[in-house]
Design a protein around this motif. Structure first.
Motif, mmCIF file in Angstrom:
data_model
loop_
_atom_site.group_PDB
_atom_site.id
_atom_site.type_symbol
_atom_site.label_atom_id
_atom_site.label_comp_id
_atom_site.label_asym_id
_atom_site.label_seq_id
_atom_site.Cartn_x
_atom_site.Cartn_y
_atom_site.Cartn_z
ATOM 1 N N ILE A 23 0.845 -1.202 0.000
ATOM 2 C CA ILE A 23 0.000 0.000 0.000
ATOM 3 C C ILE A 23 0.875 1.246 0.000
ATOM 4 O O ILE A 23 0.635 2.184 -0.769
ATOM 5 C CB ILE A 23 -0.949 0.001 1.222
ATOM 6 N N GLY A 27 0.671 3.729 -2.991
ATOM 7 C CA GLY A 27 -0.284 4.732 -2.556
ATOM 8 C C GLY A 27 -0.450 5.940 -3.435
ATOM 9 O O GLY A 27 -1.572 6.391 -3.690
ATOM 10 N N PHE A 51 0.350 -6.870 -3.511
ATOM 11 C CA PHE A 51 -0.837 -6.286 -2.897
ATOM 12 C C PHE A 51 -2.023 -7.252 -2.991
ATOM 13 O O PHE A 51 -2.694 -7.537 -1.991
ATOM 14 C CB PHE A 51 -1.170 -4.952 -3.579
ATOM 15 N N PHE A 131 -8.016 -1.221 -3.146
ATOM 16 C CA PHE A 131 -7.129 -0.292 -2.446
ATOM 17 C C PHE A 131 -7.883 0.424 -1.333
ATOM 18 O O PHE A 131 -7.363 0.589 -0.232
ATOM 19 C CB PHE A 131 -6.511 0.702 -3.425
#
Length: 156
Positions: A23, A27, A51, A131
């Motif tokens: 992350i 990001g 991820f 996400f």
């Protein structure tokens, strides 16, 4: 039982740490557009794979090992033949924030099992949704850890 629960916690913690790393690494790339995926380097794609894998593994490990372990630790009475019954009981005792939220996380994990290599629109959409849900998953894990702590150390 305490040792098995601690082992499950350790596995989940490892997945959570690696999910947090992915992350942090990705990001600033979110939200993604389909065109963004075409610009990803091999390293970026490897981080995306990390991820996806860690999100899926963390959600699965919590659902398959940690949540049943919480019911055992708390000595919750009753038989919960269906997973939704377990989730509802866990929500009622405060072990998870929301049964419906957990089902959403599980559905996200299930969606990752389908690959859409020729559809960047679906890929970007799934990654954007995941996400935003990754924080929810990590928060749920922290909540479960905090809830179970007194049961792990009953002498405290």
């Amino acid at each position: 039982m305490q040792e098995a629960f601690q082992g499950s916690l350790d596995i989940c913690e490892r997945h959570a740490e690696r999910l947090r790393w992915a992350i942090n690494r990705l990001g600033d790339r979110f939200p993604l557009s389909p065109a963004d995926l075409d610009e990803f380097s091999d390293i970026d794609l490897a981080v995306v794979d990390q991820f996806i894998m860690r999100f899926s593994k963390l959600q699965d490990a919590i659902g398959a090992k940690l949540l049943p372990g919480v019911l055992e630790l708390t000595k919750e009475p009753g038989n919960y033949p269906a997973f939704i019954d377990k989730l509802n009981r866990l929500e009622k005792i405060g072990a998870i924030p929301s049964a419906s939220q957990w089902l959403q996380l599980r559905e996200m994990r299930n969606q990752f099992s389908h690959e859409y290599p020729d559809d960047p629109q679906i890929q970007a959409s799934l990654l954007n949704k995941a996400f935003s849900l990754a924080t929810v998953l990590l928060d749920a894990f922290e909540h479960i850890k905090a809830f179970s702590l007194p049961y792990q150390n009953p002498s405290n």
